[in-house]
Design a protein around this motif. Structure first.
Motif, mmCIF file in Angstrom:
data_model
loop_
_atom_site.group_PDB
_atom_site.id
_atom_site.type_symbol
_atom_site.label_atom_id
_atom_site.label_comp_id
_atom_site.label_asym_id
_atom_site.label_seq_id
_atom_site.Cartn_x
_atom_site.Cartn_y
_atom_site.Cartn_z
ATOM 1 N N CYS A 267 0.878 -1.166 0.000
ATOM 2 C CA CYS A 267 0.000 0.000 0.000
ATOM 3 C C CYS A 267 0.914 1.215 0.000
ATOM 4 O O CYS A 267 1.693 1.389 0.960
ATOM 5 N N TYR B 94 -7.627 -4.094 6.238
ATOM 6 C CA TYR B 94 -8.875 -4.843 6.384
ATOM 7 C C TYR B 94 -8.856 -6.029 5.407
ATOM 8 O O TYR B 94 -8.231 -5.968 4.354
ATOM 9 N N LEU C 72 -7.751 -4.555 1.920
ATOM 10 C CA LEU C 72 -7.871 -3.109 1.750
ATOM 11 C C LEU C 72 -6.995 -2.390 2.753
ATOM 12 O O LEU C 72 -6.948 -2.767 3.930
ATOM 13 N N CYS C 73 -6.304 -1.353 2.295
ATOM 14 C CA CYS C 73 -5.596 -0.506 3.248
ATOM 15 C C CYS C 73 -6.338 0.816 3.359
ATOM 16 O O CYS C 73 -6.975 1.273 2.405
ATOM 17 N N SER C 74 -6.272 1.396 4.533
ATOM 18 C CA SER C 74 -6.976 2.644 4.791
ATOM 19 C C SER C 74 -6.107 3.529 5.666
ATOM 20 O O SER C 74 -5.977 3.285 6.870
ATOM 21 N N PHE D 286 -10.033 4.519 1.326
ATOM 22 C CA PHE D 286 -9.594 3.143 1.206
ATOM 23 C C PHE D 286 -8.925 2.979 -0.150
ATOM 24 O O PHE D 286 -9.311 3.627 -1.130
ATOM 25 N N TYR E 50 -20.731 3.890 3.398
ATOM 26 C CA TYR E 50 -19.820 3.712 2.273
ATOM 27 C C TYR E 50 -20.575 3.095 1.103
ATOM 28 O O TYR E 50 -21.587 2.421 1.263
ATOM 29 N N GLN F 205 -19.572 0.690 -2.379
ATOM 30 C CA GLN F 205 -18.502 -0.090 -3.001
ATOM 31 C C GLN F 205 -18.912 -0.544 -4.385
ATOM 32 O O GLN F 205 -19.964 -1.164 -4.567
#
Lengths: 110, 117
Positions: free
Chosen positions: A23, A35, A88-90, A100, B35, B37
Motif C-alpha cells: 500500500c 482490512y 484493503l488498506c486505509s 480506502f 460507504y 462499493q
C-alpha cells in the motif's frame, strides 16, 4: 489529494506459498489500517499501525508501516485457502478524508 | 456478539423509485459511516456521523442522497430518485475512538446490495 495505490491488484497463488502486498502513497499518514473482506461480507479490521517502522504480527500475517509513514506492506507466510479475500488498506492523516485503497484480490488455491 | 446490522440485504428497484437503507450500529458506538462499493471505484465514503450529528457528507450526491440518524440505534441512507448508476453495495460501519487513539475502530455491516434497473 492523496494518491493511494495498492499492488498487485490481483494475486493467485498455491496453498503454502508466501506473498507480500503493498500500500503506497505520496502522503504521510498518522496511522494506517488493513482490512480483509470476504465475498458477501463487509471489511473486517486486521490491524492498525501507528509508528513509522512499526511491525505487527497476526499469526501468519506480518504488517509493516514504512519508516516515512507513506507506505505499508502485508506479508503472509504459508498462505491458506482461508486467506482468500480482498485486502484493503486505509490510511489516516491529520486533515485527510477517510479513504480506502482499491484493494488486492488474493486467491489461494488448495 | 455485537454486530452492525443492515436491512435490506438485497434490493432491486426501478429507476426513479425511492430507496431507503437502514443500519443499526453497535450499541455504544458514537460514530456511524456510510460507504458505497463498486468494482470501478472501490470503497468510497459517502457520509459519517458522530453522536448523531453529520460531520462530513461531502462524498454524497446531495441532489438525490440523504443520510440521517433519527436516534442512536438507527441510521438511514435514502436515494430519491434512484438511478442505474447508483447500483452498488452500500455498507454501514460503526465505530468508537478509543481514548488517546488517532483513529476509529470501524466495524462494518454485511452491506445492502442495490440494483437499479
Amino acid at each position: 489529494t492523496q494518491l493511494l495505490e495498492q499492488s498487485p491488484q490481483f494475486l493467485s497463488i498455491q496453498e503454502g506459498e508466501n506473498l507480500t502486498v503493498y500500500c503506497n502513497s505520496s502522503s504521510v499518514f498518522s496511522s494506517l489500517q488493513w482490512y480483509r473482506q470476504e465475498p458477501g461480507e463487509g471489511p473486517v479490521l486486521l490491524v492498525t499501525v501507528v509508528t513509522g517502522g512499526e511491525v505487527k504480527k497476526l499469526k501468519r500475517l506480518t504488517f509493516q508501516f514504512g519508516d516515512a509513514r507513506k507506505d505499508s506492506s502485508l506479508h503472509i507466510t504459508a498462505a491458506q485457502p482461508g486467506d482468500t479475500g480482498l485486502y484493503l488498506c486505509s490510511p489516516r492523516g491529520a486533515n485527510s478524508k477517510l479513504t480506502f485503497g482499491k484493494g488486492i484480490t488474493l486467491s489461494v488455491r488448495p | 456478539d455485537a454486530r452492525v446490522t443492515q436491512t435490506p440485504r438485497d434490493k432491486v428497484t426501478e429507476m426513479g423509485q425511492e430507496v431507503t437503507m437502514r443500519c443499526q450500529p453497535i450499541l455504544g458506538h458514537n460514530t456511524v459511516f456510510w460507504y458505497r462499493q463498486t468494482m470501478m471505484q472501490g470503497l468510497e465514503l459517502l457520509a459519517y456521523f458522530r453522536n448523531r450529528a453529520p460531520l462530513d457528507d461531502s462524498g454524497m450526491p446531495k441532489d438525490r442522497f440523504s443520510a440521517e440518524m433519527p436516534d442512536a440505534t438507527l441510521a438511514t441512507l435514502k436515494i430519491q430518485p434512484s438511478e442505474p448508476r447508483d447500483s452498488a453495495v452500500y455498507f454501514c460501519a460503526s465505530g468508537v475512538r478509543l481514548a488517546g487513539a488517532p483513529y476509529n475502530e470501524q466495524f462494518f455491516g454485511p452491506g445492502t446490495r442495490l440494483t437499479v434497473l
